[in-house]
Write a protein that holds these residues in place. Structure first.
Motif, PDB file in Angstrom:
ATOM      1  N   GLU A 110      20.015  28.038 -17.000  1.00 32.41           N
ATOM      2  CA  GLU A 110      20.852  27.028 -17.637  1.00 32.41           C
ATOM      3  C   GLU A 110      19.969  25.952 -18.234  1.00 32.41           C
ATOM      4  O   GLU A 110      19.094  25.416 -17.565  1.00 32.41           O
ATOM      5  N   VAL A 111      20.193  25.668 -19.528  1.00 31.66           N
ATOM      6  CA  VAL A 111      19.464  24.572 -20.157  1.00 31.66           C
ATOM      7  C   VAL A 111      20.309  23.318 -19.956  1.00 31.66           C
ATOM      8  O   VAL A 111      21.395  23.191 -20.513  1.00 31.66           O
ATOM      9  N   VAL A 112      19.810  22.427 -19.117  1.00 33.92           N
ATOM     10  CA  VAL A 112      20.591  21.279 -18.657  1.00 33.92           C
ATOM     11  C   VAL A 112      21.029  20.403 -19.829  1.00 33.92           C
ATOM     12  O   VAL A 112      20.245  20.093 -20.718  1.00 33.92           O
ATOM     13  N   GLY A 113      22.302  20.059 -19.837  1.00 27.72           N
ATOM     14  CA  GLY A 113      22.832  19.168 -20.860  1.00 27.72           C
ATOM     15  C   GLY A 113      23.225  19.875 -22.141  1.00 27.72           C
ATOM     16  O   GLY A 113      23.621  19.234 -23.105  1.00 27.72           O
ATOM     17  N   THR A 114      23.109  21.221 -22.162  1.00 32.33           N
ATOM     18  CA  THR A 114      23.537  21.989 -23.337  1.00 32.33           C
ATOM     19  C   THR A 114      24.514  23.063 -22.858  1.00 32.33           C
ATOM     20  O   THR A 114      24.755  23.198 -21.664  1.00 32.33           O
ATOM     21  N   GLY A 136      11.951  16.762 -27.822  1.00 30.46           N
ATOM     22  CA  GLY A 136      12.356  16.192 -26.539  1.00 30.46           C
ATOM     23  C   GLY A 136      12.142  17.186 -25.430  1.00 30.46           C
ATOM     24  O   GLY A 136      11.532  18.235 -25.617  1.00 30.46           O
ATOM     25  N   GLU A 137      12.652  16.829 -24.257  1.00 33.15           N
ATOM     26  CA  GLU A 137      12.430  17.675 -23.097  1.00 33.15           C
ATOM     27  C   GLU A 137      13.761  18.046 -22.460  1.00 33.15           C
ATOM     28  O   GLU A 137      14.645  17.202 -22.326  1.00 33.15           O
ATOM     29  N   TYR A 138      13.908  19.300 -22.116  1.00 36.25           N
ATOM     30  CA  TYR A 138      15.126  19.767 -21.455  1.00 36.25           C
ATOM     31  C   TYR A 138      14.757  20.407 -20.128  1.00 36.25           C
ATOM     32  O   TYR A 138      13.709  21.030 -20.009  1.00 36.25           O
ATOM     33  N   GLY A 139      15.630  20.276 -19.161  1.00 33.95           N
ATOM     34  CA  GLY A 139      15.414  20.947 -17.894  1.00 33.95           C
ATOM     35  C   GLY A 139      16.027  22.342 -17.919  1.00 33.95           C
ATOM     36  O   GLY A 139      17.004  22.588 -18.610  1.00 33.95           O
TER      37      GLY A 139
END
Ligand code: CUA
Length: 180
Positions: A110-114, A136-139
């Motif tokens: 899971e790409v956090v926030g998407t 930017g950076e994604y978790g």
């Protein structure tokens, strides 16, 4: 038999609800809102020989066209390769098709926030495409219980500026002799 007015109203309302739920699912499953359901188009792999696979043996990013990339990710207890020990790097403004599979048990990706989210199943390749508009950076999170280290299974996607990415990518190519 007489049906009371209130009962009629409740019956009508429940029908509206049921039809509404079905309509919501139908809308979500269609391509209408830009939601891409994960299906079997990614194909299959043999999880036992994943290390010898031309793509999953050395997973990572591969340029396929102007601003187009393929990314191969292997999920295994309890890391994403790439993603955990080093960030998964993609350039800003790119369209990236992910190919995600698992080496051992079922994991999540899971790409956090998407809304990029899939199960990673041994033997199956989940394929989905994401556009990265801004640097930017994604978790990345594993959202399927996969064992004692599930809660620490995470990673990072680094969306880099194009020039920065290009020099990193070139360096990668040289290190691997252009295999990637
Ligand atoms: Cu991998 Cu939970």
């Amino acid at each position: 038999m007489e049906i009371h007015t209130y009962e009629k109203v409740w019956l009508a309302l429940s029908l509206v609800l049921i039809v509404g739920f079905i309509a919501t699912i139908a809308y979500g499953a269609s391509a209408g809102p830009g939601i891409d359901m994960i299906d079997d188009k990614g194909g299959t792999v043999d999880p036992a020989t994943l290390d010898e696979h031309p793509k999953f043996g050395d997973p990572g990013i591969e340029k396929t066209g102007e601003n187009q990339y393929d990314v191969y990710v292997v999920a295994r207890q309890f890391v994403f390769e790439p993603g955990t020990s080093e960030p998964l790097r993609v350039p800003e403004g790119s369209t990236v098709t992910f190919h995600v599979t698992a080496a051992d048990v079922i994991h999540g990706f899971e790409v956090v926030g998407t809304n990029a989210n899939t199960m990673a199943i041994p033997g199956q390749v989940a394929e989905f495409t994401v556009e990265f508009d801004e640097a930017g950076e994604y978790g990345i999170l594993c959202n399927e219980y996969c064992g004692s280290g599930h809660h620490v299974m995470e990673g990072t996607i680094l969306v880099m500026e194009q020039s920065e990415f290009d020099s990193w990518y070139e360096q990668q190519e040289q290190q691997t002799g252009g295999e990637n």
